[in-house]
Motif scaffolding. Structure first.
Motif, PDB file in Angstrom:
ATOM      1  N   GLN A  54       0.818  -1.209   0.000  1.00 20.88           N
ATOM      2  CA  GLN A  54       0.000   0.000   0.000  1.00 20.88           C
ATOM      3  C   GLN A  54       0.853   1.260   0.000  1.00 20.88           C
ATOM      4  O   GLN A  54       0.413   2.317  -0.438  1.00 20.88           O
ATOM      5  CB  GLN A  54      -0.934   0.000   1.213  1.00 20.88           C
ATOM      6  CG  GLN A  54      -2.015  -1.078   1.141  1.00 20.88           C
ATOM      7  CD  GLN A  54      -2.974  -0.991   2.302  1.00 20.88           C
ATOM      8  OE1 GLN A  54      -2.682  -0.365   3.312  1.00 20.88           O
ATOM      9  NE2 GLN A  54      -4.134  -1.624   2.177  1.00 20.88           N
ATOM     10  N   THR A  55       2.068   1.162   0.502  1.00 26.18           N
ATOM     11  CA  THR A  55       2.953   2.329   0.550  1.00 26.18           C
ATOM     12  C   THR A  55       3.780   2.494  -0.721  1.00 26.18           C
ATOM     13  O   THR A  55       4.577   3.412  -0.830  1.00 26.18           O
ATOM     14  CB  THR A  55       3.900   2.233   1.764  1.00 26.18           C
ATOM     15  OG1 THR A  55       4.651   1.024   1.678  1.00 26.18           O
ATOM     16  CG2 THR A  55       3.101   2.258   3.065  1.00 26.18           C
ATOM     17  N   GLY A  56       3.614   1.587  -1.680  1.00 25.18           N
ATOM     18  CA  GLY A  56       4.339   1.692  -2.940  1.00 25.18           C
ATOM     19  C   GLY A  56       5.264   0.520  -3.182  1.00 25.18           C
ATOM     20  O   GLY A  56       5.106  -0.553  -2.593  1.00 25.18           O
ATOM     21  N   SER A  57       6.232   0.722  -4.044  1.00 25.55           N
ATOM     22  CA  SER A  57       7.186  -0.328  -4.417  1.00 25.55           C
ATOM     23  C   SER A  57       8.559  -0.001  -3.834  1.00 25.55           C
ATOM     24  O   SER A  57       9.076   1.099  -4.051  1.00 25.55           O
ATOM     25  CB  SER A  57       7.287  -0.446  -5.943  1.00 25.55           C
ATOM     26  OG  SER A  57       6.043  -0.795  -6.506  1.00 25.55           O
ATOM     27  N   ARG A  58       9.133  -0.975  -3.126  1.00 28.34           N
ATOM     28  CA  ARG A  58      10.442  -0.770  -2.506  1.00 28.34           C
ATOM     29  C   ARG A  58      11.407  -1.868  -2.949  1.00 28.34           C
ATOM     30  O   ARG A  58      11.017  -3.032  -3.073  1.00 28.34           O
ATOM     31  CB  ARG A  58      10.320  -0.776  -0.983  1.00 28.34           C
ATOM     32  CG  ARG A  58       9.464   0.380  -0.460  1.00 28.34           C
ATOM     33  CD  ARG A  58       9.530   0.452   1.052  1.00 28.34           C
ATOM     34  NE  ARG A  58       8.786   1.590   1.560  1.00 28.34           N
ATOM     35  CZ  ARG A  58       8.744   1.955   2.831  1.00 28.34           C
ATOM     36  NH1 ARG A  58       9.426   1.245   3.738  1.00 28.34           N
ATOM     37  NH2 ARG A  58       8.049   3.006   3.215  1.00 28.34           N
ATOM     38  N   PRO A  59      12.669  -1.497  -3.182  1.00 26.83           N
ATOM     39  CA  PRO A  59      13.642  -2.501  -3.641  1.00 26.83           C
ATOM     40  C   PRO A  59      13.881  -3.575  -2.586  1.00 26.83           C
ATOM     41  O   PRO A  59      13.960  -3.294  -1.385  1.00 26.83           O
ATOM     42  CB  PRO A  59      14.916  -1.686  -3.882  1.00 26.83           C
ATOM     43  CG  PRO A  59      14.462  -0.272  -4.028  1.00 26.83           C
ATOM     44  CD  PRO A  59      13.267  -0.144  -3.142  1.00 26.83           C
ATOM     45  N   THR A  60      13.990  -4.814  -3.049  1.00 29.56           N
ATOM     46  CA  THR A  60      14.415  -5.928  -2.191  1.00 29.56           C
ATOM     47  C   THR A  60      15.943  -5.868  -2.076  1.00 29.56           C
ATOM     48  O   THR A  60      16.599  -5.083  -2.767  1.00 29.56           O
ATOM     49  CB  THR A  60      13.991  -7.261  -2.816  1.00 29.56           C
ATOM     50  OG1 THR A  60      14.673  -7.388  -4.085  1.00 29.56           O
ATOM     51  CG2 THR A  60      12.484  -7.330  -3.031  1.00 29.56           C
TER      52      THR A  60
END
Length: 319
Positions: A54-60
């Protein structure tokens, strides 16, 4: 699948914007196309590069590793393209890359720029999103841009980009059908339009949020419909199916009128943005002067805006 620079650029855009949707907008792609491309890239590298929530896309962790190598490559390629373009310009004359949000001001501004710099190679890039224009400035894809910032919703201004304010508080007006009961009044209250469907462009910075906030302040809850196509939006307004917020300089479409909103619940700051020291100061001053003249020209062509200014004794460009 072999990774190409465009794939690396897509990964950097997702990481920088924190959203596949925003990255697609920045890259000029559709969200489904970018999502498909991301899946193929992840298949090629053999692992998940971003977590989506819900907060967006974050790098693994794998994503951070790939981005660490991708960013220098993308930066080098951008520098190579810029150097090549600059070399081409050096051989053929001056270049000026202009960006703008959609506005009636653009035509008059471009006419003045062409007259001032008759030998320059001038291009124009129109975007719904001012944030996208600022990113294009920051990455040296534009030289100058006319942008707007919705009151209460600050733009994400990249480091090194500066803005010169044209007008600090431009009011938003409303477009409605010529046969609407409120169309005969010089000023319309939000409460009179509480039962209407309001058209918003989902790609416009904070347009939806600003409208919701304005209605919430009056205890109202409007129906919002998302329409990106201006022709369809104009037809819906003319038919009486919906109303839409618009700029005060907007020319009414056939069958519609443009009216101010009581109390000016929706406003925006208009400014000229450029990278610091990217243009000589006299040239930037000239572009700003031409923008002022173009804006004043568009304002004088709008009877509704002129009435709004006269009623307040307000001069343009003084807030």
């Amino acid at each position: 699948m072999e990774l190409e620079v465009r794939h690396l650029r897509a990964l950097c855009a997702i990481a920088d914007t924190g959203s596949v949707r925003k990255a697609a907008l920045q890259l000029g792609m559709t969200q489904p196309s970018l999502t498909t491309q991301l899946r193929r890239i992840e298949g090629a590298v053999g692992g998940l590069l971003f977590t989506r929530g819900q907060t967006g896309s974050r790098p693994t962790p794998l994503g951070h590793t790939v981005l660490l190598r991708a960013r220098p490559i993308v930066a080098e390629m951008a520098a190579l393209v810029t150097a090549a373009r600059n070399a081409a310009v050096g051989a053929g004359g001056e270049r000026l890359r202009v960006g703008s949000v959609g506005s009636r001001v653009v035509t008059g501004w471009l006419r003045r720029i062409h007259a001032r710099f008759p030998d320059a190679d001038i291009t124009i890039h129109i975007e719904v999103s001012a944030n996208t224009l600022l990113q294009l400035l920051a990455t040296n894809q534009l030289d100058v841009a006319f942008v707007q910032e919705t009151e209460g919703f600050p733009l994400a201004v990249p480091a090194g980009v500066e803005r010169r304010v044209l007008t600090a508080r431009e009011p938003k007006f409303v477009a409605l059908a010529a046969g609407h009961p409120a169309a005969g009044r010089p000023v319309v209250k939000l409460a009179e339009l509480a039962d209407e469907s309001w058209i918003v462009d989902p790609t416009a910075d904070h347009e939806w949020a600003a409208l919701c906030r304005a209605f919430a302040a009056t205890g109202l809850d409007p129906r919002l419909i998302h329409v990106r196509d201006n022709t369809t939006a104009a037809d819906l307004v003319a038919s009486g199916e919906a109303v839409r917020p618009c700029q005060p300089t907007a020319e009414p479409a056939p069958g519609t009128v443009v009216r101010p909103l009581h109390g000016d619940p929706l406003t925006a700051e208009l400014s000229l943005a450029a990278r610091a020291c990217a243009l000589p100061l006299p040239e930037l001053d000239a572009l700003f002067t031409d923008l002022e003249a173009a804006y004043e020209e568009a304002a004088t062509r709008s009877p509704a805006y002129q009435s709004w200014l006269d009623a307040r004794g307000t001069a343009l460009f003084r807030g």
